[in-house]
Design a protein around this motif. Sequence first.
Motif, PDB file in Angstrom:
ATOM      1  N   UNK A 153       0.989  -1.280  -0.056  1.00 38.56           N
ATOM      2  CA  UNK A 153      -0.096  -0.051   0.007  1.00 38.56           C
ATOM      3  C   UNK A 153       0.797   1.172  -0.024  1.00 38.56           C
ATOM      4  N   UNK A 154       0.636   2.114  -1.003  1.00 32.47           N
ATOM      5  CA  UNK A 154       1.478   3.237  -1.032  1.00 32.47           C
ATOM      6  C   UNK A 154       0.848   4.438  -0.353  1.00 32.47           C
ATOM      7  N   UNK A 155       1.082   4.926   0.763  1.00 32.06           N
ATOM      8  CA  UNK A 155       0.411   5.847   1.640  1.00 32.06           C
ATOM      9  C   UNK A 155       0.579   7.296   0.644  1.00 32.06           C
ATOM     10  N   UNK A 156       1.190   7.692  -0.278  1.00 33.42           N
ATOM     11  CA  UNK A 156       1.085   8.788  -0.999  1.00 33.42           C
ATOM     12  C   UNK A 156      -0.290   8.755  -2.029  1.00 33.42           C
ATOM     13  N   UNK A 157      -0.134   7.779  -2.658  1.00 33.30           N
ATOM     14  CA  UNK A 157      -1.137   7.799  -3.829  1.00 33.30           C
ATOM     15  C   UNK A 157      -2.377   6.971  -3.104  1.00 33.30           C
ATOM     16  N   UNK A 158      -2.517   6.512  -2.019  1.00 35.03           N
ATOM     17  CA  UNK A 158      -3.525   6.032  -1.270  1.00 35.03           C
ATOM     18  C   UNK A 158      -4.299   4.765  -2.056  1.00 35.03           C
ATOM     19  N   UNK A 159      -3.079   3.831  -2.519  1.00 32.61           N
ATOM     20  CA  UNK A 159      -3.739   2.539  -3.410  1.00 32.61           C
ATOM     21  C   UNK A 159      -2.670   1.509  -3.087  1.00 32.61           C
ATOM     22  N   UNK A 160      -3.256   0.415  -3.288  1.00 34.06           N
ATOM     23  CA  UNK A 160      -2.408  -0.701  -3.443  1.00 34.06           C
ATOM     24  C   UNK A 160      -1.521  -0.755  -4.656  1.00 34.06           C
TER      25      UNK A 160
ATOM     26  N   UNK B  79       0.285 -10.794 -21.706  1.00 33.34           N
ATOM     27  CA  UNK B  79      -1.108 -11.369 -21.723  1.00 33.34           C
ATOM     28  C   UNK B  79      -1.473 -11.280 -20.377  1.00 33.34           C
ATOM     29  N   UNK B  80      -0.579 -11.720 -19.253  1.00 27.69           N
ATOM     30  CA  UNK B  80      -0.950 -11.950 -17.961  1.00 27.69           C
ATOM     31  C   UNK B  80      -1.058 -10.485 -17.302  1.00 27.69           C
ATOM     32  N   UNK B  81      -0.014  -9.581 -17.710  1.00 30.78           N
ATOM     33  CA  UNK B  81      -0.106  -8.358 -17.413  1.00 30.78           C
ATOM     34  C   UNK B  81      -1.495  -7.458 -17.470  1.00 30.78           C
ATOM     35  N   UNK B  82      -1.818  -7.937 -18.875  1.00 35.39           N
ATOM     36  CA  UNK B  82      -3.219  -7.174 -19.280  1.00 35.39           C
ATOM     37  C   UNK B  82      -4.290  -7.747 -18.571  1.00 35.39           C
ATOM     38  N   UNK B  83      -4.303  -8.942 -18.286  1.00 35.99           N
ATOM     39  CA  UNK B  83      -5.485  -9.517 -17.409  1.00 35.99           C
ATOM     40  C   UNK B  83      -5.235  -9.118 -16.174  1.00 35.99           C
ATOM     41  N   UNK B  84      -4.281  -8.948 -15.676  1.00 33.71           N
ATOM     42  CA  UNK B  84      -4.040  -8.692 -14.033  1.00 33.71           C
ATOM     43  C   UNK B  84      -4.808  -7.128 -14.053  1.00 33.71           C
ATOM     44  N   UNK B  85      -4.281  -6.140 -14.852  1.00 33.26           N
ATOM     45  CA  UNK B  85      -4.723  -4.968 -14.957  1.00 33.26           C
ATOM     46  C   UNK B  85      -6.222  -4.788 -15.114  1.00 33.26           C
ATOM     47  N   UNK B  86      -6.772  -5.578 -15.917  1.00 34.11           N
ATOM     48  CA  UNK B  86      -8.202  -5.588 -16.238  1.00 34.11           C
ATOM     49  C   UNK B  86      -9.094  -6.327 -15.208  1.00 34.11           C
ATOM     50  N   UNK B  87      -8.483  -7.194 -14.548  1.00 29.37           N
ATOM     51  CA  UNK B  87      -9.216  -7.913 -13.494  1.00 29.37           C
ATOM     52  C   UNK B  87      -9.159  -7.060 -12.100  1.00 29.37           C
ATOM     53  N   UNK B  88      -7.828  -6.370 -11.923  1.00 25.31           N
ATOM     54  CA  UNK B  88      -7.751  -5.735 -10.596  1.00 25.31           C
ATOM     55  C   UNK B  88      -7.456  -4.116 -10.781  1.00 25.31           C
ATOM     56  N   UNK B  89      -8.286  -3.624 -11.326  1.00 24.79           N
ATOM     57  CA  UNK B  89      -8.238  -1.934 -11.915  1.00 24.79           C
ATOM     58  C   UNK B  89      -7.983  -1.262 -10.510  1.00 24.79           C
ATOM     59  N   UNK B  90      -8.480  -1.581  -9.435  1.00 26.51           N
ATOM     60  CA  UNK B  90      -8.362  -0.850  -8.244  1.00 26.51           C
ATOM     61  C   UNK B  90      -6.710  -0.635  -7.585  1.00 26.51           C
TER      62      UNK B  90
END
Length: 113
Positions: A71-78, A96-107
């Motif tokens: 968790x980054x305290x400056x940007x307030x996100x994991x 492919x795995x990077x794109x899937x990860x970004x798509x499935x975990x956009x938070x």
Amino acid sequence: MIKKNKYHNVKFNGYDSIKEAKRAEELKLLQRAGKIKDLEEQKVFELIPSFKDLTGKTERAVKYKTDFFYYDNDIKRFVINDVKSPMTKKLKDYIIKRKLTKRLYPEYEFLET
């Protein structure tokens, strides 16, 4: 003789590369300084769960293992943080795995270092 892995990295202090070991030390310092928290190494994200196809054959789950998660305290996100060489960034499986990860975990912020 120094043993290199398939991506020609040299294992160092329990990490897959010298670059990854250096990043681990940086993140540990940032955690001690209060800039980040909840640092995890080798966190696994499920991208596609296992399933049975029409013939009844079980297909294994597809997972993505990141180098660091915190968790980054400056940007307030994991943050999902992967240490990659320019060569590894071009591998189709990784892309492919990077794109899937970004798509499935956009938070989560996705960071390649």
